[in-house]
Scaffold this active site. Sequence first.
Site, PDB file in Angstrom:
ATOM      1  NE  ARG A  13      44.244  40.373  34.342  1.00  0.00           N
ATOM      2  CZ  ARG A  13      45.479  40.745  34.683  1.00  0.00           C
ATOM      3  NH1 ARG A  13      45.668  41.950  35.172  1.00  0.00           N
ATOM      4  NH2 ARG A  13      46.508  39.939  34.573  1.00  0.00           N
ATOM      5  CG  ASP A 130      52.238  31.343  30.150  1.00  0.00           C
ATOM      6  OD1 ASP A 130      53.421  31.595  29.873  1.00  0.00           O
ATOM      7  OD2 ASP A 130      51.652  31.858  31.115  1.00  0.00           O
ATOM      8  CE1 TYR A 143      48.810  29.667  34.133  1.00  0.00           C
ATOM      9  CE2 TYR A 143      51.187  29.776  33.736  1.00  0.00           C
ATOM     10  CZ  TYR A 143      49.890  30.174  33.427  1.00  0.00           C
ATOM     11  OH  TYR A 143      49.687  31.071  32.398  1.00  0.00           O
ATOM     12  CB  ILE A 175      50.311  40.311  28.348  1.00  0.00           C
ATOM     13  CG1 ILE A 175      50.835  39.222  27.393  1.00  0.00           C
ATOM     14  CG2 ILE A 175      49.417  41.318  27.623  1.00  0.00           C
ATOM     15  CD1 ILE A 175      51.683  39.715  26.228  1.00  0.00           C
TER      16      ILE A 175
END
Length: 231
Positions: A13, A130, A143, A175
């Site tokens: 990835r 993020d 998270y 993404i």
Amino acid sequence: MMYPVIVTGSATRIGKAIAKRLAARGYPIILHYRRSEREAIELAEDLNAEVVYADLSDSKSVQAMVVELSDRKIGGIVNNASSFIGNSPAERLASDWNELFGSNARGPFFLTVGLIGSVVDGGSIVNITDIHADIPLKGFTAYSMAKAALSQMTRSLAKEFAPRVRVNAVAPGAILWPEKESSEEFKRTVLTAIPLRRLGTAEDISRTVQFLFESPYITGETIRVDGGRSL
Ligand SMILES: NC(=O)c1ccc[n+]([C@@H]2O[C@H](COP(=O)([O-])OP(=O)(O)OC[C@H]3O[C@@H](n4cnc5c(N)ncnc54)[C@H](OP(=O)(O)O)[C@@H]3O)[C@@H](O)[C@H]2O)c1
């Protein structure tokens, strides 16, 4: 002379795209993996790279990786590996917390601080955070908290390591869909919240990592690559 760059979680990835792009720019690559050993070995053959194993949620394993690499000169580190787990039931809360903070914050911190003495002058650290380090993602509290720690680590270590080593971050929006299947409704909701009306690509992230590696007057910065989603 170009020194090796460690890219964590780079067998698949986005991490793989980062490793391939930096390799194409001439950096020797050290691929890090946890579970994706076969993919890491295959990619290492393609890129003429080395591989290293560590479970970033296990302090001893991180320490072993630091020891394994500590007699080397390192050109940089891309802290890309990450677990993405939603809010946990009570019986898994502690172990999921450990996994989330281990992979997204504690592991990258001990790896980076542990190896900083090996990073050459002018070296570069890039953390993949993020947009949800700033904007909470509902259903993913721990998270989002762990990515917020990684985001603060970016600015703090930029100060600590200046002027010798720069530390920056790339904050992706949507993404690649998570490995676990996402519902069509979830995908539609995400896409309508993106002004550019599409997902980003792994190349959008790797291009920005390369830009940060090659921008000698930028440190402590986070670049959002999110199609405008956080506007
Ligand atoms: N995909 C997106 O749309 C998106 C959105 C926002 C942010 N991001 C960030 O972008 C980065 C790459 O995203 P991605 O979707 O490509 O990530 P991913 O596939 O979900 O995970 C990348 C790798 O992290 C490694 N990893 C996870 N937990 C680990 C642990 N405890 N110890 C060691 N390695 C561990 C795994 O390596 P092995 O397979 O070898 O176990 C995995 O392949 C991540 O930091 C992610 O948070 C991605």
